[in-house]
Design a protein around this motif. Structure first.
Motif, PDB file in Angstrom:
ATOM      1  N   ASP A 262      43.394  51.117  76.292  1.00 25.97           N
ATOM      2  CA  ASP A 262      43.534  52.428  76.301  1.00 25.97           C
ATOM      3  C   ASP A 262      43.973  53.235  74.804  1.00 25.97           C
ATOM      4  OD1 ASP A 262      42.791  52.302  78.936  1.00 25.97           O
ATOM      5  OD2 ASP A 262      44.784  52.548  79.766  1.00 25.97           O
ATOM      6  N   VAL A 263      44.943  52.366  74.191  1.00 29.18           N
ATOM      7  CA  VAL A 263      45.583  52.824  73.179  1.00 29.18           C
ATOM      8  C   VAL A 263      44.615  52.679  71.920  1.00 29.18           C
ATOM      9  CG1 VAL A 263      47.014  52.287  71.007  1.00 29.18           C
ATOM     10  CG2 VAL A 263      47.903  52.036  73.704  1.00 29.18           C
ATOM     11  N   ALA A 264      43.627  51.749  71.924  1.00 32.34           N
ATOM     12  CA  ALA A 264      42.701  51.508  70.970  1.00 32.34           C
ATOM     13  C   ALA A 264      41.520  52.589  71.269  1.00 32.34           C
ATOM     14  CB  ALA A 264      42.056  50.165  71.163  1.00 32.34           C
ATOM     15  N   LEU A 265      41.174  53.166  72.347  1.00 29.75           N
ATOM     16  CA  LEU A 265      40.231  53.933  72.680  1.00 29.75           C
ATOM     17  C   LEU A 265      40.648  55.274  72.326  1.00 29.75           C
ATOM     18  CD1 LEU A 265      37.348  54.586  73.776  1.00 29.75           C
ATOM     19  CD2 LEU A 265      38.693  54.870  76.268  1.00 29.75           C
ATOM     20  N   ALA A 266      41.890  55.419  72.490  1.00 28.01           N
ATOM     21  CA  ALA A 266      42.473  56.777  72.229  1.00 28.01           C
ATOM     22  C   ALA A 266      42.367  57.173  70.767  1.00 28.01           C
ATOM     23  CB  ALA A 266      43.848  57.040  72.535  1.00 28.01           C
ATOM     24  N   ILE A 267      42.645  55.980  69.827  1.00 30.06           N
ATOM     25  CA  ILE A 267      42.690  56.160  68.532  1.00 30.06           C
ATOM     26  C   ILE A 267      41.216  56.253  67.971  1.00 30.06           C
ATOM     27  CG2 ILE A 267      43.135  54.867  66.248  1.00 30.06           C
ATOM     28  CD1 ILE A 267      45.688  53.498  67.851  1.00 30.06           C
TER      29      ILE A 267
END
Length: 627
Positions: A262-267
């Motif tokens: 989720d963090v990687a996708l948001a970035i």
């Protein structure tokens, strides 16, 4: 004056005789088919020389008859049992020859290999010769290569035999005999009694053998316990057109990768909101690829395994044969720095005739290509780094490959570092930082003769600070953490050297021993050999580890302490008897606890042997996945 010279091997005694006599010597047979006596005058010291040899150690050590047979005593008694030292039965003829020749000699000159083991063999020779002539003067010839200059210098400037080094080896021999016999008898009798169908041969123990096996089992257990973990990263690249084809320049994400999707996708989604990337910094600088350090025994074993695909023991055996033939310096050395007075040019000149690297050697000699080799951190104060002493043009097979590696390594050490020009481009894209690095190799220098190192150009487009561009590719990709690989022989050599298990000269033998004992299997995957522990090997190590020693029998601490104590004996700060007493007390304590809790070893061995075990059949499987 009559001088009796005694070498360690028949080939060395003959080579010494040929050099010192200029080929003018008389040969006499002895009671041994392998040993000859060579007689000649040596006017440089106004002496008559007789050169002969032994064939390794003369003496053997075993327990007295009261403790020799397994059923005659409790294994624990072997820690204190009397040890009988005598000339080995197959060395009786050599002993008789030494005693006969010593009777008429004024001086005994020891020409054994110049290491601890050589000093110990020299002390054995002295003890035999003094049975015939108690007051014979003893000297020691010191040399590092079978070449005329060194052999003549050794004959004309002998030193004293180092009895402290000989005593250190004695201590190790007695200690290994007691420890090995006690633990081997205890675990063999216990396991054979329970696992009659599975274990029919000796289950040997050795204070170097088991820590070596412990490294292999530890890595195997890490591989078995590994659970791959998925990660995500942003892949950024720019495609540019060249005259030939399209070139893709990838940029590395400064964060590396993230394990939270989720963090990687948001970035990643935030980055995509920005249409252009901006070059924030361009760094250009000269760079070097450093030439290798001079060659030590451990590095030779590692390189032989990784580059030549030869077992460490085989590499050392070949190097020993080349040394005896006069082509190499002494191949057992911890030194990775040459003496400031070392004569490089004479040795380089000998290589100018070689069709493969002769032109490079000529350049070192004639075209200002030579630079002083780098200095490592190790100096055993005994032998120089391994280097060629003569050109060998008629070698074949593995002998040729080992000689070629050593020679190319020496020439590379005498060359210049490779020079290049490195460009690093830092890019900001959507608040995230990326970078790419390019290289132009300007001068290959040592790389021309040393193909074992790789360094190639990788050009980048001509980026300018402040420049903006639209990336050709920006994707969120995933991958998986990669499981550790099983150990290779080169990995194991590194671990043993780092942890003080064995010496540079014995490491290879310990690896061969655990393979010969069936504790470790060698498995090939492609061109790489991996070390896989057998079910018995895993059961033994896991069992001892469960006992919960402060210093487990499968760990290196105890043996490392023994090796340090040997150094103290060599330096004269500890006596042989003190070393033995300290070490035996430590292993006695370990033995008592091991026997008291040996059921844990039995349980682990049963789990492995009767359960079939989980020994890895495929040493390495790819686990990284990119989509």
């Amino acid at each position: 004056m009559k001088v009796l010279c005694v070498a360690e091997k028949p080939s060395i005694s003959k080579s010494i005789s040929q050099i010192l006599s200029g080929g003018r010597f008389a040969t006499r047979a002895t009671g041994s088919n392998f040993v000859k006596n060579y007689d000649f005058d040596y006017p440089q010291t106004n002496a008559h020389f007789t050169v002969t040899c032994v064939a390794g150690h003369l003496l053997e050590h075993d327990f007295a008859e009261t403790h020799r047979k397994w059923q005659t005593c409790d294994p624990f008694a072997l820690f204190e049992a009397p040890i009988v030292t005598s000339v080995a039965k197959d060395k009786k003829a050599i002993e008789a020859n030494l005693r006969a020749e010593a009777r008429n000699a004024d001086q005994l000159m020891i020409w054994t290999d110049c290491d601890r083991e050589g000093e110990n063999i020299g002390a054995e020779i002295v003890s035999v010769c003094r049975q015939s002539k108690r007051n014979i003067v003893v000297k020691r010839a010191r040399f590092s290569a079978i070449i005329a200059q060194q052999i003549h210098n050794a004959a004309q400037h002998p030193i004293n035999l180092d009895m402290a080094q000989a005593a250190a080896v004695d201590a190790r021999i007695f200690l290994d005999l007691r420890i090995g016999a006690a633990f081997t008898r205890m675990q063999t009798m216990s396991l054979q009694d329970i696992f009659k169908q599975h274990i029919t041969s000796v289950v040997s123990y050795g204070p170097c053998q088991f820590p070596t096996l412990g490294f292999v089992v530890s890595r195997y257990n890490q591989v078995q316990a590994f659970q791959p973990e998925q990660f995500w990263y942003i892949y950024l690249a720019l495609t540019s057109n060249t005259s030939q084809e399209q070139e893709e320049t990838p940029f590395n994400w400064r964060r590396g990768h993230l394990f939270e999707f989720d963090v990687a996708l948001a970035i990643y989604e935030d980055v995509l909101r920005h249409p252009r990337a901006r070059v924030i910094k361009v760094t250009k600088k000269e760079t070097k690829k450093w030439k290798p350090y001079p060659l030590t025994t451990v590095e030779l074993q590692k390189a032989g395994s990784r580059l030549l695909k030869l077992a460490p023991k085989k590499v050392l055996d070949i190097a020993e044969k080349l040394y005896q033939g006069g082509f190499l310096s002494y191949p057992r050395t911890e030194t990775d720095q040459f003496d400031p007075q070392f004569d490089f040019m004479t040795l380089i000149a000998k290589q100018t005739v070689d069709p493969a690297w002769g032109a490079f050697a000529t350049g070192l000699r004639d075209n200002n290509g030579f630079t002083t080799p780098r200095k490592g951190k190790n100096n055993d104060q005994a032998h120089p780094p391994i280097h060629p002493t003569a050109h060998a043009g008629n070698l074949t097979g593995d002998d040729k490959r080992v000689y070629e590696f050593i020679t190319r390594r020496f020439l590379a050490c005498c060359s210049k570092d490779a020079l290049g020009f490195q460009t690093t481009v830092d890019v900001e894209y959507g608040g995230e930082e990326f970078s790419a690095t390019g290289l132009i190799v300007l001068e290959r220098n040592y790389l021309e003769v040393y193909p074992y190192d790789k360094w190639s150009s990788k050009e980048l487009p001509d980026f300018q600070e402040g420049e903006e561009f639209v990336p050709s590719i920006c994707e969120l990709r995933d991958g998986w953490t990669t499981k550790p690989t099983l150990l290779t022989e080169a990995d194991l050599v590194t671990l043993m050297d780092k942890n003080g298990i064995g010496t540079d000269a014995t490491i290879a033998q310990h690896i061969e021993t655990i393979i010969d004992r069936g504790y470790v299997l060698a498995r090939m995957e492609g061109a790489t050999k991996y070390l896989v522990p057998s079910t018995l090997g895993i059961g033994l190590i896991d069992g001892y580890n469960e006992i919960g020693f402060d210093r487990s029998l499968s760990k290196p601490q105890l043996r490392r302490q023994t090796e340090r104590s040997m150094v103290e004996v060599c330096q004269g700060t500890k006596t042989k008897n003190d070393m033995l007493a300290e070490s035996i007390d430590q292993y006695k304590e370990m033995f008592i606890k091991a026997r008291r809790e040996f059921q844990k070893v039995i349980t682990n061995v049963r789990t492995r042997l009767e359960g079939g075990g989980n020994a890895c059949c495929c040493p390495r499987t790819p686990s990284r996945r990119i989509r």
